[in-house]
Design a protein around this motif. Structure first.
Motif, PDB file in Angstrom:
ATOM      1  N   ALA A  95      44.300  37.780  50.957  1.00 24.06           N
ATOM      2  CA  ALA A  95      43.221  37.652  50.198  1.00 24.06           C
ATOM      3  C   ALA A  95      43.131  36.584  49.474  1.00 24.06           C
ATOM      4  N   PHE A  96      44.752  35.953  48.938  1.00 24.69           N
ATOM      5  CA  PHE A  96      44.941  34.839  48.445  1.00 24.69           C
ATOM      6  C   PHE A  96      44.830  33.703  49.583  1.00 24.69           C
ATOM      7  N   ALA A  97      45.203  33.452  51.089  1.00 23.51           N
ATOM      8  CA  ALA A  97      44.758  32.759  52.389  1.00 23.51           C
ATOM      9  C   ALA A  97      43.417  32.315  52.246  1.00 23.51           C
ATOM     10  N   VAL A  98      42.445  33.635  51.777  1.00 21.22           N
ATOM     11  CA  VAL A  98      40.777  33.028  51.921  1.00 21.22           C
ATOM     12  C   VAL A  98      40.486  32.850  51.028  1.00 21.22           C
ATOM     13  N   LEU A  99      41.037  32.976  49.704  1.00 21.61           N
ATOM     14  CA  LEU A  99      40.093  32.052  48.445  1.00 21.61           C
ATOM     15  C   LEU A  99      41.015  30.551  48.662  1.00 21.61           C
ATOM     16  N   ALA A 100      41.950  30.624  49.237  1.00 22.26           N
ATOM     17  CA  ALA A 100      42.587  29.034  49.075  1.00 22.26           C
ATOM     18  C   ALA A 100      41.827  28.464  50.425  1.00 22.26           C
ATOM     19  N   GLY A 101      41.139  28.917  51.713  1.00 24.86           N
ATOM     20  CA  GLY A 101      40.903  28.368  52.514  1.00 24.86           C
ATOM     21  C   GLY A 101      39.346  27.847  51.412  1.00 24.86           C
ATOM     22  N   LEU A 102      38.509  29.193  51.566  1.00 26.39           N
ATOM     23  CA  LEU A 102      37.257  28.878  50.728  1.00 26.39           C
ATOM     24  C   LEU A 102      37.033  27.805  49.462  1.00 26.39           C
ATOM     25  N   SER A 103      37.998  27.916  48.589  1.00 23.32           N
ATOM     26  CA  SER A 103      38.216  26.539  47.613  1.00 23.32           C
ATOM     27  C   SER A 103      38.113  25.846  48.627  1.00 23.32           C
ATOM     28  N   ALA A 128      39.975  31.039  39.743  1.00 19.28           N
ATOM     29  CA  ALA A 128      39.828  32.009  40.511  1.00 19.28           C
ATOM     30  C   ALA A 128      41.445  32.519  41.285  1.00 19.28           C
ATOM     31  N   GLU A 129      42.142  32.029  41.320  1.00 14.64           N
ATOM     32  CA  GLU A 129      43.242  32.025  41.724  1.00 14.64           C
ATOM     33  C   GLU A 129      44.056  33.125  40.252  1.00 14.64           C
ATOM     34  N   TYR A 130      43.614  32.946  39.354  1.00 11.25           N
ATOM     35  CA  TYR A 130      44.370  33.508  38.432  1.00 11.25           C
ATOM     36  C   TYR A 130      43.598  35.030  38.671  1.00 11.25           C
ATOM     37  N   LEU A 131      41.719  34.448  38.357  1.00 10.08           N
ATOM     38  CA  LEU A 131      41.429  36.028  38.632  1.00 10.08           C
ATOM     39  C   LEU A 131      42.041  37.357  40.095  1.00 10.08           C
ATOM     40  N   LEU A 132      42.029  36.471  41.078  1.00 11.05           N
ATOM     41  CA  LEU A 132      42.522  37.595  42.151  1.00 11.05           C
ATOM     42  C   LEU A 132      43.689  37.860  42.247  1.00 11.05           C
ATOM     43  N   VAL A 133      44.697  37.576  41.580  1.00 13.14           N
ATOM     44  CA  VAL A 133      45.938  37.804  41.308  1.00 13.14           C
ATOM     45  C   VAL A 133      46.293  39.083  40.544  1.00 13.14           C
ATOM     46  N   LEU A 134      45.441  38.856  39.264  1.00 11.16           N
ATOM     47  CA  LEU A 134      46.050  39.563  37.758  1.00 11.16           C
ATOM     48  C   LEU A 134      45.028  40.214  37.671  1.00 11.16           C
ATOM     49  N   ARG A 135      44.067  40.208  38.800  1.00 11.60           N
ATOM     50  CA  ARG A 135      42.362  41.080  38.040  1.00 11.60           C
ATOM     51  C   ARG A 135      41.735  42.053  39.315  1.00 11.60           C
ATOM     52  N   GLY A 136      42.315  41.108  40.923  1.00 16.74           N
ATOM     53  CA  GLY A 136      42.572  42.067  41.984  1.00 16.74           C
ATOM     54  C   GLY A 136      41.385  41.894  42.488  1.00 16.74           C
ATOM     55  N   GLN A 141      34.544  37.452  44.585  1.00 19.35           N
ATOM     56  CA  GLN A 141      33.772  38.047  43.275  1.00 19.35           C
ATOM     57  C   GLN A 141      34.874  37.074  42.090  1.00 19.35           C
ATOM     58  N   ALA A 142      36.285  36.919  42.806  1.00 25.56           N
ATOM     59  CA  ALA A 142      37.146  35.501  42.140  1.00 25.56           C
ATOM     60  C   ALA A 142      36.355  34.580  41.727  1.00 25.56           C
ATOM     61  N   MET A 143      35.887  33.336  42.581  1.00 26.76           N
ATOM     62  CA  MET A 143      35.148  32.818  42.853  1.00 26.76           C
ATOM     63  C   MET A 143      34.438  32.226  41.896  1.00 26.76           C
ATOM     64  N   ARG A 144      33.497  33.458  42.173  1.00 30.49           N
ATOM     65  CA  ARG A 144      31.954  33.836  40.829  1.00 30.49           C
ATOM     66  C   ARG A 144      32.714  34.226  39.711  1.00 30.49           C
ATOM     67  N   GLU A 145      33.219  34.749  39.407  1.00 27.44           N
ATOM     68  CA  GLU A 145      33.988  35.053  37.631  1.00 27.44           C
ATOM     69  C   GLU A 145      34.193  33.641  37.209  1.00 27.44           C
ATOM     70  N   SER A 146      35.008  32.439  38.456  1.00 25.64           N
ATOM     71  CA  SER A 146      35.558  31.785  37.549  1.00 25.64           C
ATOM     72  C   SER A 146      34.017  30.840  37.328  1.00 25.64           C
ATOM     73  N   PHE A 147      33.859  30.663  37.933  1.00 29.43           N
ATOM     74  CA  PHE A 147      32.830  29.841  37.523  1.00 29.43           C
ATOM     75  C   PHE A 147      31.611  30.315  36.078  1.00 29.43           C
ATOM     76  N   LEU A 148      31.719  31.870  35.639  1.00 33.52           N
ATOM     77  CA  LEU A 148      30.973  32.246  34.665  1.00 33.52           C
ATOM     78  C   LEU A 148      32.455  32.036  33.517  1.00 33.52           C
ATOM     79  N   LEU A 149      33.942  32.244  33.681  1.00 35.16           N
ATOM     80  CA  LEU A 149      34.546  32.338  32.895  1.00 35.16           C
ATOM     81  C   LEU A 149      35.478  30.385  32.568  1.00 35.16           C
TER      82      LEU A 149
END
Length: 224
Positions: A95-103, A128-136, A141-149
């Protein structure tokens, strides 16, 4: 958020835990730099950046997730074992690799269109990375929540990002000039490893920002 206070706290934490962070992350950073050097020597200059990016997408999630897990554990007063951190990191890697690639692709696309847009996206995706790792959360979704946070914290985050990455960029440029037009392979590799390790400081800084942004809603709810 006060950027200077955040940098001071992050520098204090980084220096106090330098040995553990080096033991946890430096072997992976060194492996990444070595793999990039090998790929660069085996591929033509036109395709080398793409292959080096793939190398980064393989190694970066490993040491970044491990460091984030360590930061979270230490914030709770825990002292996790390196093997436990790495075991959890392996599970998070896909999941982290996908997030890193998209970002990375999103920021590169933004930079190709308008350079300040890339910086804007870098700041808005900082959590986004912290939301993925620490909140699962899943990558999108992590990217979207990062924008909001990050709403309401953009300029403070921007200041933190610039105060960290600009000196690192300048250091990287300076070391390249020291190496000259025909750099020594070993010297170049060592400098890449050192610069790569120093860039982990940005993860510590942004984790501090992430913690502060998460604390504020809780504090507000208690005061109301």
């Amino acid at each position: 958020m006060n950027p200077l206070s955040i940098l001071r706290d992050a520098a204090h934490f980084f220096s106090r835990n330098l040995q553990f962070i080096a033991t946890l992350c430096l072997p992976l950073v060194a492996a990444e730099c070595l793999a990039r050097a090998i790929v660069a020597s085996l591929t033509d200059s036109a395709h080398s950046p793409a292959y080096e990016l793939l190398v980064g997408l393989f190694f970066y999630p490993l040491y970044s997730a491990a460091l984030i897990l360590f930061l979270d554990a230490r914030s709770q007063g825990q002292r996790p074992a390196i093997r436990d951190l790495l075991a959890s990191t392996v599970q998070l890697w896909p999941a982290f690799a996908v997030l890193a690639g998209l970002s990375t692709l999103l920021i590169m696309l933004g930079g190709a269109l308008f350079l300040p847009l890339a910086l804007y996206l870098m700041v808005k995706l900082a959590f986004a990375e912290y939301l993925l790792v620490l909140r699962g959360l899943a990558p999108l979704q992590a990217m979207r929540e990062s924008f909001l946070l990050s709403i309401g914290h953009f300029w403070s985050l921007l200041a933190c990002v610039l105060l960290v990455i600009v000196p690192l960029w300048l250091l990287d440029d300076w070391t390249l000039q020291l190496l000259g037009e025909q750099p020594d392979a070993i010297g170049s590799l060592i400098l890449d490893i050192v610069n790569g390790f120093l860039q982990l400081f940005s993860t510590v800084v942004l984790f501090r920002c992430f913690m502060l942004c998460n604390q504020r809603p809780t504090e507000d709810s208690h005061s109301s």
